[in-house]
Write a protein that holds these residues in place. Structure first.
Motif, short mmCIF file in Angstrom:
data_model
loop_
_atom_site.label_atom_id
_atom_site.label_comp_id
_atom_site.label_asym_id
_atom_site.label_seq_id
_atom_site.Cartn_x
_atom_site.Cartn_y
_atom_site.Cartn_z
N HIS A 141 0.82 -1.22 0.00
CA HIS A 141 0.00 0.00 0.00
C HIS A 141 0.85 1.27 0.00
N GLU A 142 2.15 1.14 0.29
CA GLU A 142 3.00 2.33 0.32
C GLU A 142 3.42 2.78 -1.08
N ASN A 143 3.08 2.00 -2.10
CA ASN A 143 3.28 2.41 -3.49
C ASN A 143 1.92 2.44 -4.19
N PRO A 144 1.09 3.43 -3.88
CA PRO A 144 -0.24 3.48 -4.48
C PRO A 144 -0.15 3.63 -6.00
N PHE A 145 -1.16 3.14 -6.69
CA PHE A 145 -1.30 3.21 -8.15
C PHE A 145 -0.47 2.14 -8.88
N LEU A 146 0.64 1.71 -8.27
CA LEU A 146 1.56 0.80 -8.96
C LEU A 146 1.03 -0.63 -8.92
N LYS A 147 1.10 -1.33 -10.08
CA LYS A 147 0.75 -2.75 -10.09
C LYS A 147 1.72 -3.51 -9.19
N GLN A 148 1.19 -4.45 -8.44
CA GLN A 148 2.03 -5.18 -7.50
C GLN A 148 2.01 -6.67 -7.85
N ASN A 149 2.64 -7.01 -8.95
CA ASN A 149 2.69 -8.41 -9.38
C ASN A 149 3.90 -9.11 -8.76
N PHE A 150 4.04 -8.98 -7.43
CA PHE A 150 5.19 -9.55 -6.76
C PHE A 150 4.81 -10.89 -6.11
N LYS A 151 5.78 -11.75 -6.04
CA LYS A 151 5.61 -13.04 -5.37
C LYS A 151 6.81 -13.28 -4.47
N VAL A 152 6.54 -13.74 -3.24
CA VAL A 152 7.63 -14.06 -2.32
C VAL A 152 8.18 -15.44 -2.69
N LYS A 153 9.42 -15.45 -3.12
CA LYS A 153 10.06 -16.72 -3.50
C LYS A 153 10.75 -17.36 -2.31
N GLU A 154 11.27 -16.51 -1.41
CA GLU A 154 12.01 -17.04 -0.26
C GLU A 154 12.18 -15.95 0.79
N PHE A 155 12.20 -16.33 2.06
CA PHE A 155 12.57 -15.39 3.12
C PHE A 155 13.16 -16.17 4.29
N LYS A 156 13.87 -15.44 5.14
CA LYS A 156 14.55 -16.05 6.27
C LYS A 156 14.03 -15.45 7.57
N LEU A 157 13.67 -16.29 8.52
CA LEU A 157 13.31 -15.87 9.87
C LEU A 157 14.54 -16.08 10.75
N ASP A 196 16.52 -11.31 4.11
CA ASP A 196 16.89 -12.04 2.88
C ASP A 196 15.66 -12.41 2.06
N LEU A 197 14.73 -11.45 1.95
CA LEU A 197 13.55 -11.70 1.11
C LEU A 197 13.95 -11.73 -0.35
N ILE A 198 13.45 -12.72 -1.06
CA ILE A 198 13.63 -12.79 -2.51
C ILE A 198 12.25 -12.69 -3.13
N LEU A 199 12.02 -11.58 -3.84
CA LEU A 199 10.75 -11.36 -4.52
C LEU A 199 10.96 -11.41 -6.02
N ILE A 200 9.96 -11.87 -6.74
CA ILE A 200 10.02 -11.85 -8.20
C ILE A 200 8.73 -11.24 -8.73
N ASP A 201 8.82 -10.60 -9.90
CA ASP A 201 7.63 -10.02 -10.51
C ASP A 201 7.06 -10.99 -11.54
N ALA A 202 6.08 -10.52 -12.32
CA ALA A 202 5.41 -11.39 -13.28
C ALA A 202 6.35 -11.91 -14.36
N GLN A 203 7.47 -11.19 -14.59
CA GLN A 203 8.45 -11.61 -15.59
C GLN A 203 9.63 -12.36 -14.95
N ASN A 204 9.45 -12.80 -13.69
CA ASN A 204 10.50 -13.50 -12.94
C ASN A 204 11.74 -12.64 -12.72
N LYS A 205 11.55 -11.33 -12.73
CA LYS A 205 12.64 -10.41 -12.45
C LYS A 205 12.71 -10.17 -10.94
N GLY A 206 13.93 -10.20 -10.39
CA GLY A 206 14.11 -10.02 -8.95
C GLY A 206 13.75 -8.61 -8.49
N ILE A 207 13.11 -8.51 -7.33
CA ILE A 207 12.72 -7.23 -6.74
C ILE A 207 13.39 -7.10 -5.38
#
Length: 217
Positions: A141-157, A196-207
């Motif tokens: 929500h901190e980036n209003p208007f922007l499409k958020q096609n992100f997916k969490v691929k990995e994270f570390k607790l 160590d969050l690894i996010l990817i977008d709809a084109q599998n590009k790292g975010i």
């Protein structure tokens, strides 16, 4: 008087947030939920399409003030340089009518997504609420208007047990049984981290994503 000033400021922001109506020129911002909204994010690459509705619809050149523009396949990419305003100018090359049409873009700063638990982005969190959580979320929500096609691929607790940091990895947005068991052992005042969050977008590009720290209440 203060109310009038606030309404005036809001109207200015909204007027810059949308492309000026123009029968000949249509610009679509492909990265936005509403592509007719004329907003660019700094420092992202902003993808746009330009439609110039004249008999010579392909006979035009582009120039820009406050940014850089390049053509990629069937669209253009704008990178913001002036964080106040970017102006796109479309020059019609028709010999009988060398017109110039403009679109003004409102600029917003892009904020890296950060992990959230119990609806908060770091800070104090109730252990009772924490143990009910099934997955992490992102503060999109901190980036209003922007499409958020992100997916969490990995994270570390990561948890400090008083001697050393111990980490547990999940290969999705969901907390693993091992992570849940580790959270259950936390004491009041103890810190833990989502990193160590690894996010990817709809084109599998790292975010890129921002790590967050929590304290158990």
């Amino acid at each position: 008087m203060r109310i009038i000033f606030l309404l005036f400021a809001l109207s200015l922001e909204l007027s810059f947030g949308y492309a000026q109506p123009n029968k000949k020129l249509i610009v679509k911002c492909l990265d936005l939920e509403n592509p007719d909204t004329a907003i660019l994010y700094y420092p992202l690459e902003n993808h746009i399409k330009v439609y110039y509705n004249t008999p010579d619809s392909n006979d035009f050149t582009l120039s820009i003030i406050g940014g850089k523009i390049k053509k990629v396949d069937d669209h253009y990419i704008i990178q913001v340089q002036d964080r106040n305003r970017v102006t796109l100018m479309v020059h019609g090359n028709n010999q009988t009518n060398r017109s110039i049409d403009k679109v003004y873009f409102f600029i917003k700063d892009y904020k890296e997504p950060a992990a959230m638990l119990c609806g908060i982005k770091g800070g104090h969190v109730s252990l009772k609420k924490l143990l009910k959580e099934q997955k992490i979320s992102l503060n999109l929500h901190e980036n209003p208007f922007l499409k958020q096609n992100f997916k969490v691929k990995e994270f570390k607790l990561t948890i400090n047990d008083g001697i050393q940091n111990v980490s547990f990895v999940s290969n999705s947005e969901y907390l693993t049984s091992e992570q849940k068991a580790a959270l259950k052992k936390l004491k009041k005042g103890q810190k833990f981290y989502i990193e160590d969050l690894i996010l990817i977008d709809a084109q599998n590009k790292g975010i890129k994503a921002t790590p967050t720290a929590f304290i158990v209440d």
